[in-house]
Write a protein that holds these residues in place. Structure first.
Motif, PDB file in Angstrom:
ATOM      1  N   LYS A  43      -4.126  -0.183  14.866  1.00 37.93           N
ATOM      2  CA  LYS A  43      -2.873  -0.472  15.578  1.00 37.93           C
ATOM      3  C   LYS A  43      -2.045   0.792  15.764  1.00 37.93           C
ATOM      4  CE  LYS A  43      -2.206  -5.324  14.663  1.00 37.93           C
ATOM      5  NZ  LYS A  43      -2.153  -6.080  13.422  1.00 37.93           N
ATOM      6  N   ALA A  44      -2.093   1.671  14.765  1.00 34.34           N
ATOM      7  CA  ALA A  44      -1.254   2.870  14.807  1.00 34.34           C
ATOM      8  C   ALA A  44      -1.863   3.977  15.665  1.00 34.34           C
ATOM      9  CB  ALA A  44      -1.032   3.382  13.386  1.00 34.34           C
ATOM     10  N   MET A  45      -3.171   3.895  15.897  1.00 35.01           N
ATOM     11  CA  MET A  45      -3.860   4.996  16.594  1.00 35.01           C
ATOM     12  C   MET A  45      -4.219   4.612  18.028  1.00 35.01           C
ATOM     13  SD  MET A  45      -6.333   6.266  13.512  1.00 35.01           S
ATOM     14  CE  MET A  45      -7.496   7.015  14.620  1.00 35.01           C
ATOM     15  N   ARG A  46      -3.227   4.182  18.770  1.00 34.90           N
ATOM     16  CA  ARG A  46      -3.502   3.695  20.128  1.00 34.90           C
ATOM     17  C   ARG A  46      -4.169   4.734  21.030  1.00 34.90           C
ATOM     18  NH1 ARG A  46      -1.100  -1.762  21.334  1.00 34.90           N
ATOM     19  NH2 ARG A  46      -1.207  -2.363  19.181  1.00 34.90           N
ATOM     20  N   ASN A  47      -3.912   6.005  20.747  1.00 33.06           N
ATOM     21  CA  ASN A  47      -4.426   7.040  21.645  1.00 33.06           C
ATOM     22  C   ASN A  47      -5.828   7.534  21.299  1.00 33.06           C
ATOM     23  OD1 ASN A  47      -2.753   7.345  23.808  1.00 33.06           O
ATOM     24  ND2 ASN A  47      -1.263   8.577  22.665  1.00 33.06           N
ATOM     25  N   VAL A  48      -6.439   6.898  20.288  1.00 34.15           N
ATOM     26  CA  VAL A  48      -7.849   7.204  20.009  1.00 34.15           C
ATOM     27  C   VAL A  48      -8.584   5.879  19.882  1.00 34.15           C
ATOM     28  CG1 VAL A  48      -9.501   8.288  18.461  1.00 34.15           C
ATOM     29  CG2 VAL A  48      -7.302   9.366  18.832  1.00 34.15           C
ATOM     30  N   ALA A  49      -9.528   5.661  20.772  1.00 34.10           N
ATOM     31  CA  ALA A  49     -10.278   4.405  20.750  1.00 34.10           C
ATOM     32  C   ALA A  49     -11.429   4.533  19.774  1.00 34.10           C
ATOM     33  CB  ALA A  49     -10.803   4.092  22.148  1.00 34.10           C
ATOM     34  N   VAL A  50     -11.234   3.980  18.563  1.00 30.03           N
ATOM     35  CA  VAL A  50     -12.316   3.909  17.581  1.00 30.03           C
ATOM     36  C   VAL A  50     -12.467   2.449  17.206  1.00 30.03           C
ATOM     37  CG1 VAL A  50     -12.097   6.230  16.653  1.00 30.03           C
ATOM     38  CG2 VAL A  50     -10.693   4.396  15.711  1.00 30.03           C
ATOM     39  N   SER A  51     -13.276   2.206  16.191  1.00 30.97           N
ATOM     40  CA  SER A  51     -13.488   0.812  15.880  1.00 30.97           C
ATOM     41  C   SER A  51     -13.477   0.643  14.366  1.00 30.97           C
ATOM     42  CB  SER A  51     -14.813   0.421  16.522  1.00 30.97           C
ATOM     43  OG  SER A  51     -15.430  -0.579  15.829  1.00 30.97           O
ATOM     44  N   SER A  52     -13.091  -0.544  13.951  1.00 32.95           N
ATOM     45  CA  SER A  52     -13.139  -0.827  12.532  1.00 32.95           C
ATOM     46  C   SER A  52     -14.596  -1.017  12.200  1.00 32.95           C
ATOM     47  CB  SER A  52     -12.367  -2.104  12.238  1.00 32.95           C
ATOM     48  OG  SER A  52     -12.855  -2.666  11.064  1.00 32.95           O
ATOM     49  N   GLY A  53     -15.083  -0.246  11.246  1.00 27.39           N
ATOM     50  CA  GLY A  53     -16.489  -0.387  10.886  1.00 27.39           C
ATOM     51  C   GLY A  53     -16.745  -1.681  10.170  1.00 27.39           C
ATOM     52  N   ALA A  54     -15.718  -2.416   9.907  1.00 28.83           N
ATOM     53  CA  ALA A  54     -15.904  -3.597   9.083  1.00 28.83           C
ATOM     54  C   ALA A  54     -14.991  -4.721   9.539  1.00 28.83           C
ATOM     55  CB  ALA A  54     -15.604  -3.248   7.641  1.00 28.83           C
ATOM     56  N   ALA A  55     -14.901  -4.881  10.844  1.00 30.65           N
ATOM     57  CA  ALA A  55     -14.041  -5.940  11.349  1.00 30.65           C
ATOM     58  C   ALA A  55     -14.510  -7.265  10.775  1.00 30.65           C
ATOM     59  CB  ALA A  55     -14.123  -5.983  12.864  1.00 30.65           C
ATOM     60  N   CYS A  56     -13.581  -8.072  10.354  1.00 29.22           N
ATOM     61  CA  CYS A  56     -13.965  -9.390   9.864  1.00 29.22           C
ATOM     62  C   CYS A  56     -14.467 -10.180  11.057  1.00 29.22           C
ATOM     63  CB  CYS A  56     -12.759 -10.099   9.280  1.00 29.22           C
ATOM     64  SG  CYS A  56     -12.155  -9.249   7.835  1.00 29.22           S
ATOM     65  N   ALA A  57     -15.692 -10.594  10.992  1.00 27.90           N
ATOM     66  CA  ALA A  57     -16.216 -11.401  12.084  1.00 27.90           C
ATOM     67  C   ALA A  57     -15.389 -12.678  12.123  1.00 27.90           C
ATOM     68  CB  ALA A  57     -17.682 -11.704  11.833  1.00 27.90           C
ATOM     69  N   SER A  58     -14.843 -12.965  13.289  1.00 23.28           N
ATOM     70  CA  SER A  58     -13.871 -14.059  13.337  1.00 23.28           C
ATOM     71  C   SER A  58     -14.473 -15.381  12.864  1.00 23.28           C
ATOM     72  CB  SER A  58     -13.314 -14.195  14.742  1.00 23.28           C
ATOM     73  OG  SER A  58     -14.374 -14.265  15.643  1.00 23.28           O
ATOM     74  N   ALA A  59     -15.755 -15.579  13.135  1.00 31.21           N
ATOM     75  CA  ALA A  59     -16.359 -16.858  12.759  1.00 31.21           C
ATOM     76  C   ALA A  59     -16.567 -16.946  11.240  1.00 31.21           C
ATOM     77  CB  ALA A  59     -17.681 -17.044  13.479  1.00 31.21           C
ATOM     78  N   SER A  60     -16.987 -15.831  10.645  1.00 31.55           N
ATOM     79  CA  SER A  60     -17.395 -15.918   9.242  1.00 31.55           C
ATOM     80  C   SER A  60     -16.325 -15.410   8.282  1.00 31.55           C
ATOM     81  CB  SER A  60     -18.664 -15.095   9.040  1.00 31.55           C
ATOM     82  OG  SER A  60     -18.389 -13.751   9.350  1.00 31.55           O
ATOM     83  N   ASN A  61     -15.315 -14.656   8.803  1.00 26.99           N
ATOM     84  CA  ASN A  61     -14.309 -14.037   7.947  1.00 26.99           C
ATOM     85  C   ASN A  61     -14.932 -13.185   6.843  1.00 26.99           C
ATOM     86  OD1 ASN A  61     -11.994 -14.643   9.161  1.00 26.99           O
ATOM     87  ND2 ASN A  61     -11.443 -16.377   7.855  1.00 26.99           N
ATOM     88  N   GLU A  62     -16.001 -12.541   7.161  1.00 28.52           N
ATOM     89  CA  GLU A  62     -16.723 -11.727   6.177  1.00 28.52           C
ATOM     90  C   GLU A  62     -16.639 -10.268   6.589  1.00 28.52           C
ATOM     91  OE1 GLU A  62     -18.858 -12.373   3.511  1.00 28.52           O
ATOM     92  OE2 GLU A  62     -18.045 -14.407   3.435  1.00 28.52           O
ATOM     93  N   PRO A  63     -16.485  -9.365   5.625  1.00 31.11           N
ATOM     94  CA  PRO A  63     -16.599  -7.948   5.974  1.00 31.11           C
ATOM     95  C   PRO A  63     -18.034  -7.618   6.403  1.00 31.11           C
ATOM     96  CG  PRO A  63     -15.754  -8.238   3.729  1.00 31.11           C
ATOM     97  CD  PRO A  63     -16.250  -9.565   4.196  1.00 31.11           C
ATOM     98  N   SER A  64     -18.205  -6.464   7.016  1.00 31.35           N
ATOM     99  CA  SER A  64     -19.491  -6.052   7.580  1.00 31.35           C
ATOM    100  C   SER A  64     -20.696  -6.282   6.656  1.00 31.35           C
ATOM    101  CB  SER A  64     -19.391  -4.564   7.897  1.00 31.35           C
ATOM    102  OG  SER A  64     -20.654  -3.961   7.810  1.00 31.35           O
ATOM    103  N   HIS A  65     -21.709  -6.934   7.174  1.00 34.52           N
ATOM    104  CA  HIS A  65     -22.929  -7.154   6.392  1.00 34.52           C
ATOM    105  C   HIS A  65     -23.635  -5.827   6.110  1.00 34.52           C
ATOM    106  CE1 HIS A  65     -24.408  -7.067  10.551  1.00 34.52           C
ATOM    107  NE2 HIS A  65     -25.620  -6.822  10.089  1.00 34.52           N
TER     108      HIS A  65
END
Ligand SMILES: Cc1ncc(COP(=O)(O)O)c(C=O)c1O
Length: 395
Positions: free
Chosen positions: A317-339
């Protein structure tokens, strides 16, 4: 040229389309609009020639022959077709399949679907660097094993698997070997014969081509692989993948493959230097930073980092000017961190505090420095302003 914001550093999600790819595709949206299956007139012949040229270019990228390539809608389809297609065609030979715990969901979910049909699947673990141990594979093989699927490079941590060793073990045991090479092809040389690969999935939009088009390599000799198609329809692509060919996308994929062959080695060295610069800057300026995945066998464009005590969600949210990705986004369906991170032994806290940087052909040093500075500032600010590092994990 000056720095243009926002900076794109999410190349594992998708790569920008190369301008030369766009130029190659444009005529197919205009006067070269024919259907490649129209065999009775010049419009069809022209489209077919374009498709066959693309098939040759893609075959050249992986050391295959053109007749071993079929075009698909992308790697999700290629993975499904390879895994379910082989399982269904050889189910009478055996019902045991092997894959790894860190595959993309297109692979994992295909295997889970087969488990529901009565197949048995072994999910190989990985070591702390993210690699499969070929000896684990050897031990997992049974008389009734028909297919092994291990990705060439991982889409989160960029770890490159020992394909040739895995391929040799499969060949020794008469088992088909599929690899999802989506993340690797733009940066790593893969030869289906050297690595004894029988099926290989490709996606154009991870190698500077367009979205919605991919391919599957299917070995035709030593051994010949049979597949049951997923779809019913016309006889396109040797009956394995019916449906009017996406000529525009296929031309783009062919051009993308040609560009990779021409530039890969030098480009990979350049990108690796930039990635190392980014990594060094983060490690030099911040405490509590860990690089995930082994560094010895890693894609040149990948950097996956845990910033202890800082939620990835806040950083994004704070780094709007750099498009990166959360390496461990909680999958919305499973609410689990990255497998993938869990398979490496990461805690849920660490998994929730990680970012994935994906550099690419057009990344500049100026962009790297901007991304490094912004990341450092953001992490420092968030650490100061959330003193108890009161992380709320995916609950
Ligand atoms: C390793 C891997 N396999 C498969 C896919 C799916 O590819 P496509 O978007 O072409 O369906 C992706 C895309 O994220 C990927 O990274």
């Amino acid at each position: 040229m000056g720095l243009q914001l926002p900076v794109y550093m999410d190349a594992h999600a998708t790569t920008p389309c190369d301008p030369a790819v766009i130029d190659a595709m444009l005529p197919t949206l205009g006067r070269m609009f024919g259907n490649a299956a129209s065999s009775h007139h010049a419009f069809g012949w022209e489209a077919e020639a374009l498709v066959e040229q693309a098939r040759e270019l893609l075959a050249g990228l992986i050391g295959a022959t053109p007749s071993e390539i079929i075009f698909t809608s992308g790697a999700t389809e290629s993975d499904n077709l390879a895994i379910k297609g082989v399982a269904h065609a050889y189910r009478r030979k055996g019902r045991h399949l092997i894959t790894s715990q860190i595959e993309h969901h297109a692979v994992l979910h295909s295997f889970q679907a087969l488990e529901r049909e009565g197949f048995e699947v072994t999910y190989l673990p990985v070591d702390r660097s993210g690699r499969v141990d070929p000896e684990d594979l050897r031990r997992a093989i049974r008389n009734e094993t028909i297919l092994v699927s291990v990705m060439a490079a991982n889409n989160e941590i960029g770890v490159i698997q020992p394909l040739a060793e895995i391929g040799a073990i499969c060949a020794e045991n008469g088992i088909f070997f599929h690899t999802d090479a989506v993340q690797a092809l733009a940066h790593v040389k893969i030869d289906v014969n050297t690595s004894a690969v029988d099926l290989l999935s490709v996606s154009a939009h991870k190698m500077y081509g367009p979205k919605g088009v991919g391919a599957l390599y299917i070995r035709r000799r030593n051994p010949r692989v049979r597949l049951e198609p997923l779809l019913s329809g016309g006889g396109h692509e040797r009956g394995l993948r019916p449906g009017t060919l996406n000529v525009t996308g296929i031309v783009g994929l062919g051009k993308a493959a040609e560009l990779v062959v021409a530039a890969r080695d030098e480009e990979s060295r350049r990108i690796a230097r930039l990635r190392d610069r980014l990594q060094q800057r983060l490690l030099d300026q911040l405490d509590g930073v860990r690089v995930n995945g082994g560094e010895d066998h890693r894609l040149p464009n990948n950097l996956h980092v845990t910033f202890q005590g800082v939620r990835a969600e806040w950083m994004l949210k704070a780094m709007r000017n750099v498009a990166v990705s959360s390496g461990a986004a909680c999958a919305s369906a499973s609410n689990e961190p990255s497998h993938v991170l869990r398979a490496l032994g990461a805690t849920p806290e660490d998994a929730e505090s990680s970012l994935r940087f994906g550099l690419h052909r057009f990344t500049t040093e100026q962009e790297v420095d901007f991304a490094a500075d912004l990341t450092v500032k953001t992490v420092q600010w968030l650490r100061q302003n959330t003193p108890d590092a009161n992380l709320e994990y995916c609950k």
